[in-house]
Scaffold this motif. Sequence first.
Motif, PDB file in Angstrom:
ATOM      1  N   ASN A 185       0.808  -1.212   0.000  1.00 13.24           N
ATOM      2  CA  ASN A 185       0.000   0.000   0.000  1.00 13.24           C
ATOM      3  C   ASN A 185       0.845   1.269   0.000  1.00 13.24           C
ATOM      4  O   ASN A 185       0.507   2.261  -0.634  1.00 13.24           O
ATOM      5  CB  ASN A 185      -0.950  -0.004   1.193  1.00 13.24           C
ATOM      6  N   GLN A 186       1.972   1.244   0.727  1.00 11.33           N
ATOM      7  CA  GLN A 186       2.841   2.420   0.757  1.00 11.33           C
ATOM      8  C   GLN A 186       3.462   2.663  -0.615  1.00 11.33           C
ATOM      9  O   GLN A 186       3.515   3.794  -1.103  1.00 11.33           O
ATOM     10  CB  GLN A 186       3.954   2.241   1.789  1.00 11.33           C
ATOM     11  N   LYS A 196       0.805   4.151  -2.915  1.00 12.79           N
ATOM     12  CA  LYS A 196       0.559   5.572  -2.667  1.00 12.79           C
ATOM     13  C   LYS A 196       1.678   6.443  -3.226  1.00 12.79           C
ATOM     14  O   LYS A 196       1.444   7.499  -3.808  1.00 12.79           O
ATOM     15  CB  LYS A 196       0.415   5.828  -1.165  1.00 12.79           C
ATOM     16  N   TYR A 204      -4.621   0.727   6.208  1.00  9.26           N
ATOM     17  CA  TYR A 204      -4.136   0.467   4.855  1.00  9.26           C
ATOM     18  C   TYR A 204      -5.102  -0.401   4.055  1.00  9.26           C
ATOM     19  O   TYR A 204      -5.241  -0.235   2.859  1.00  9.26           O
ATOM     20  CB  TYR A 204      -2.771  -0.243   4.916  1.00  9.26           C
ATOM     21  N   GLU A 234      -7.450   1.532   2.005  1.00  6.48           N
ATOM     22  CA  GLU A 234      -6.853   2.616   1.222  1.00  6.48           C
ATOM     23  C   GLU A 234      -7.572   2.807  -0.113  1.00  6.48           C
ATOM     24  O   GLU A 234      -7.703   1.891  -0.903  1.00  6.48           O
ATOM     25  CB  GLU A 234      -5.386   2.237   0.940  1.00  6.48           C
ATOM     26  N   GLN A 282      -8.260   3.882  -4.005  1.00  4.54           N
ATOM     27  CA  GLN A 282      -7.443   3.893  -5.195  1.00  4.54           C
ATOM     28  C   GLN A 282      -7.691   5.142  -6.018  1.00  4.54           C
ATOM     29  O   GLN A 282      -8.723   5.781  -5.906  1.00  4.54           O
ATOM     30  CB  GLN A 282      -7.747   2.673  -6.060  1.00  4.54           C
ATOM     31  N   TYR A 283      -6.716   5.460  -6.840  1.00  2.67           N
ATOM     32  CA  TYR A 283      -6.908   6.545  -7.804  1.00  2.67           C
ATOM     33  C   TYR A 283      -7.973   6.118  -8.811  1.00  2.67           C
ATOM     34  O   TYR A 283      -7.993   4.991  -9.294  1.00  2.67           O
ATOM     35  CB  TYR A 283      -5.597   6.841  -8.550  1.00  2.67           C
ATOM     36  N   GLU A 323      -3.636  10.540   4.985  1.00  6.20           N
ATOM     37  CA  GLU A 323      -3.476   9.772   3.746  1.00  6.20           C
ATOM     38  C   GLU A 323      -4.809   9.440   3.066  1.00  6.20           C
ATOM     39  O   GLU A 323      -4.845   8.623   2.153  1.00  6.20           O
ATOM     40  CB  GLU A 323      -2.684   8.483   4.012  1.00  6.20           C
ATOM     41  N   ASP A 360      -8.037   9.863   0.584  1.00  8.12           N
ATOM     42  CA  ASP A 360      -8.267  10.425  -0.742  1.00  8.12           C
ATOM     43  C   ASP A 360      -9.565  11.224  -0.709  1.00  8.12           C
ATOM     44  O   ASP A 360     -10.653  10.650  -0.663  1.00  8.12           O
ATOM     45  CB  ASP A 360      -8.347   9.310  -1.785  1.00  8.12           C
ATOM     46  N   ASP A 395      -0.363  14.039   4.360  1.00  6.53           N
ATOM     47  CA  ASP A 395      -0.247  13.141   3.207  1.00  6.53           C
ATOM     48  C   ASP A 395      -1.588  12.852   2.527  1.00  6.53           C
ATOM     49  O   ASP A 395      -1.704  11.879   1.774  1.00  6.53           O
ATOM     50  CB  ASP A 395       0.408  11.813   3.594  1.00  6.53           C
TER      51      ASP A 395
END
Length: 238
Positions: free
Chosen positions: A23-24, A27, A106, A109, A111-112, A133, A135, A153
């Motif tokens: 995941n890091q 990102k 995470y 997390e 996604q784009y 972090e 979005d 972030d």
Amino acid sequence: MDELEQSYRILGLEPGASVEEVNQAYKDLVFVWHPDRIPKDNPRLQQKAEDKLKEINHARDKLRSARRQGKTQKSQPQSNSNKEREPSRSYYQRERQKSSQYSSHYSSEPQYQEKKPSSDLSGRDFKGANLQERDLSGRNLSDANLSDANLSDAFMHKVNLNGANLERANLFRANLLQASLKNANLRDANLVGADFSGADLSGADLRGAKVGSRDRILVKLTGAKLTGAILPDGTIHA
């Protein structure tokens, strides 16, 4: 090379990398290849960024799917060596090792997405919320209360923060490309490392905001609009 191994390679990782590492790396790569960071007058690079993001998304999806199915590839020690392998880390993680701290969310997390629908969060109360972090790209957070919130972030491309209260908020390394912060309250906020390229800060109140160390500005303001904004030293930008 099978598809699983190729997915690790695309993210700059070795087989057997942990969920946190995957995941890091994801990102970091999205941050580098996001189309908003590419000049609009360069269609060749824009297309390259779009293609790269599709590849990155596919690689991450493949690894997450494999882990759910219990097929995650593990690193195997060499048969003729008793040396332990160093834990796998991507180049991007090594670069950010000194300042990055992993959080516990995470697995969720986001996604784009090329066409992410906006969500109306105007006027909501997020005081003291941990949005590290997250979005929030394209969201409507106008007049929202984000005082003391942790937005370090965070991805906030084209977010609407008009009139929002961000007093004492932590925006360390937050990405606010082309965001709208008209008349927003940013008093005493931590803006170090934040990217406000192309953002509209007209009339925003930045008194006491942390923007760097000594005489060095550590906030990116390329193309930002600051008309009528109250700067950290109390002066009004013409």
